[in-house]
Design an enzyme around this catalytic site. Structure first.
Site, mmCIF file in Angstrom:
data_model
loop_
_atom_site.group_PDB
_atom_site.id
_atom_site.type_symbol
_atom_site.label_atom_id
_atom_site.label_comp_id
_atom_site.label_asym_id
_atom_site.label_seq_id
_atom_site.Cartn_x
_atom_site.Cartn_y
_atom_site.Cartn_z
ATOM 1 N N HIS A 28 0.876 -1.175 0.000
ATOM 2 C CA HIS A 28 0.000 0.000 0.000
ATOM 3 C C HIS A 28 0.910 1.221 0.000
ATOM 4 O O HIS A 28 1.563 1.526 0.996
ATOM 5 C CB HIS A 28 -0.894 -0.048 1.252
ATOM 6 N N LYS A 173 -10.115 6.292 -3.952
ATOM 7 C CA LYS A 173 -9.158 7.350 -3.583
ATOM 8 C C LYS A 173 -7.785 6.917 -4.075
ATOM 9 O O LYS A 173 -7.391 5.757 -3.894
ATOM 10 C CB LYS A 173 -9.179 7.503 -2.061
ATOM 11 N N LYS A 175 -3.736 7.467 -3.882
ATOM 12 C CA LYS A 175 -2.678 8.071 -3.071
ATOM 13 C C LYS A 175 -1.614 8.574 -4.037
ATOM 14 O O LYS A 175 -0.982 7.778 -4.745
ATOM 15 C CB LYS A 175 -2.058 7.034 -2.133
ATOM 16 N N ASP A 204 -5.390 11.808 -2.574
ATOM 17 C CA ASP A 204 -4.783 12.225 -1.306
ATOM 18 C C ASP A 204 -3.295 12.457 -1.547
ATOM 19 O O ASP A 204 -2.567 11.532 -1.909
ATOM 20 C CB ASP A 204 -4.989 11.131 -0.241
ATOM 21 N N GLU A 230 -7.359 15.882 -1.293
ATOM 22 C CA GLU A 230 -7.097 15.799 0.146
ATOM 23 C C GLU A 230 -5.668 16.245 0.456
ATOM 24 O O GLU A 230 -4.715 15.774 -0.167
ATOM 25 C CB GLU A 230 -7.320 14.337 0.577
ATOM 26 N N ASP A 255 -6.886 16.981 6.064
ATOM 27 C CA ASP A 255 -6.739 15.742 6.837
ATOM 28 C C ASP A 255 -5.668 15.956 7.911
ATOM 29 O O ASP A 255 -5.995 16.218 9.072
ATOM 30 C CB ASP A 255 -6.405 14.563 5.917
ATOM 31 N N LYS A 279 -10.984 11.591 12.183
ATOM 32 C CA LYS A 279 -10.394 10.300 12.558
ATOM 33 C C LYS A 279 -10.392 10.235 14.081
ATOM 34 O O LYS A 279 -9.944 11.196 14.723
ATOM 35 C CB LYS A 279 -8.959 10.163 12.022
ATOM 36 N N GLU A 333 -13.906 6.145 4.534
ATOM 37 C CA GLU A 333 -12.856 5.292 3.954
ATOM 38 C C GLU A 333 -12.507 4.181 4.958
ATOM 39 O O GLU A 333 -11.332 3.829 5.101
ATOM 40 C CB GLU A 333 -11.626 6.139 3.603
HETATM 41 O O1 LIG Z 1 -5.734 9.504 4.827
HETATM 42 C C1 LIG Z 1 -4.630 9.008 4.920
HETATM 43 O O2 LIG Z 1 -3.683 9.667 4.578
HETATM 44 C C2 LIG Z 1 -4.385 7.655 5.493
HETATM 45 C C3 LIG Z 1 -5.065 6.526 4.904
HETATM 46 C C4 LIG Z 1 -6.428 6.635 4.515
HETATM 47 C C5 LIG Z 1 -6.630 5.876 3.434
HETATM 48 C C6 LIG Z 1 -5.389 5.388 3.027
HETATM 49 O O3 LIG Z 1 -5.145 4.657 2.070
HETATM 50 O O4 LIG Z 1 -4.441 5.885 3.832
HETATM 51 MN MN LIG Z 2 -5.314 11.544 4.157
#
Ligand SMILES: O=C(O)C[C@H]1C=CC(=O)O1
Ligand SMILES: [Mn+2]
Length: 389
Positions: A28, A173, A175, A204, A230, A255, A279, A333
């Site tokens: 991941h 989402k 990254k 994000d 994000e 976030d 969170k 999420e």
């Molecule tokens: O939001 C984050 O940065 C942390 C987290 C949330 C989903 C994911 O894949 O990582």
């Molecule tokens: Mn995030």
């Protein structure tokens, strides 16, 4: 006349913290680290009347994501928080939180896990789900997106198509923020094209860009049809976040910039974000998450149920808090348990029809699988196996 209430008065007898290492189903990849396993801190609380509760504190990539690691969280619990709470009223969660906040600075992940365990135990004693203790659920199921972060665009597309087919997720989402920003944008545009107009794609950036890179890249992401951006810039660069929120139509979500209600108030006053990611660990518990949500609601800011990639206990605890939020305009999420190859609970959370479903069972509604916990705990006694010729 009311029936005789079940008693909630008992004292805290013990608090135990256990670090559990669980492998993920695939790598991941985030801007700051790539995960191959998750390390959860499980809190087990026992009360004098025999009732028990569990909680979870989980971070991402040791100290790569935030300033609290599993090891520092365990130390905070064992050395400072547990001794403070032993003998205290287990039914007065507000008093327990106030005591911890008076004597221990920070440590929001540890405090969240302990508060979760107190609420779980209280729910068991009263025969009520945690969301009822929080004032009642406005929803008992909630949409859950999936994060595409395998590091490979073709694999991400296949993964998304499979998950839509299985009716597990229909919002994704991505990254980004690692490597070349132009390559990030191309990766997002490729996935958006492959999945089509109907599918909401969010990104994000995990604080990875400076403001000029963010300006250039968000313009291109907007063109590509991205629906939410994000944390594009560093958490402290709130003025930059506000300028980006004012400049672009695509909503900007805070976030890392937001932990609790105080941040929510400042960000709202600065018009720094359109959406807040809640969170429980950042806020230091479920109750403070609801206070944060109340500030957002008062300011007309959208809410999103975030995760620190917790396992089943932390994700279900989060879901109880999100169930009681005034709104949850951007869904959640809470897919953390699905990223893990195995679990330490007897029944995994119920993900179906694109949503996570909560039960009406007392407390959190989760039970620890003792064999799995014994197997995955970091400090397990490794028995020597005799080698026979
Ligand atoms: O939001 C984050 O940065 C942390 C987290 C949330 C989903 C994911 O894949 O990582
Ligand atoms: Mn995030």
């Amino acid at each position: 006349m009311n029936p005789t209430p079940a008693t909630s008065s008992t004292t805290i007898e013990s608090i135990e913290s256990i670090i559990v290492d669980l492998p993920t189903i695939r790598a991941h990849q985030l801007a700051m680290t790539t995960l191959h396993r998750q390390s959860l801190v499980i809190v087990r609380l026992r009360c004098a009347d025999g009732s028990t509760g569990v909680g979870e504190a989980t971070s991402i990539g040791g100290l790569a994501y935030g300033d609290q690691s599993p090891e520092s969280t365990q130390l905070a619990i064992d050395t400072y928080l547990a001794p403070l709470l032993i003998g205290q009223d287990a039914g007065n969660v507000n008093a327990a939180m106030a005591l911890m906040n008076r004597h221990v600075q920070g440590q929001s992940y540890a405090k969240s896990a302990i508060e979760t365990a107190l609420l779980d135990a209280l729910g068991h004693r009263l025969g009520q789900p945690v969301h009822a203790l929080l004032g009642g659920a406005l929803r008992t199921s909630m949409p859950v997106l999936w994060t595409l972060a395998s590091g490979d665009s073709a694999r991400d597309v296949d993964e998304a198509l499979g998950l839509m087919e299985a009716r597990r997720h229909r919002v994704f989402k991505l990254k980004i923020g690692k490597g070349d920003p132009a390559a990030n944008v191309a990766h997002v545009a490729h996935i958006k094209r492959a999945l089509g107009d109907e599918v909401l794609i969010t990104v994000d950036v995990n604080q990875a860009w400076d403001e000029t890179t963010a300006q250039r890249s968000i313009a291109a992401l907007e063109q590509a049809g991205v629906g939410l951006v994000e944390q594009p810039v560093a958490r402290r660069h709130r003025a930059a976040l506000a300028r980006l929120a004012a400049r672009f139509d695509v909503p900007i979500m805070a976030d890392e910039s937001i932990n609790g209600p105080e941040d929510a108030l400042e960000l709202a006053q600065e018009a720094a974000a359109d959406v807040f990611a809640l969170k429980i660990s950042k806020a230091g518990g479920l109750l403070n998450t609801l206070r944060t949500a109340a500030v957002a609601e008062a300011a007309g800011i959208g809410l999103y149920g975030g995760t620190l990639l917790e396992g089943s206990i932390g994700s279900i605890a989060s879901a109880h808090a999100f169930a009681a939020c005034p709104q949850l305009r951007w869904g959640t999420e809470l897919f953390g348990p699905l990223l893990l190859k195995d679990d330490i609970v007897t029944a995994r959370p119920d993900f179906r029809d694109f949503e996570l479903h909560l039960t009406q069972a007392p407390g959190l509604g989760v039970s620890v699988d003792e064999d799995k916990l014994a197997f995955y705990r970091r400090d397990r006694q490794r028995t020597a196996v005799a080698v026979t010729a």
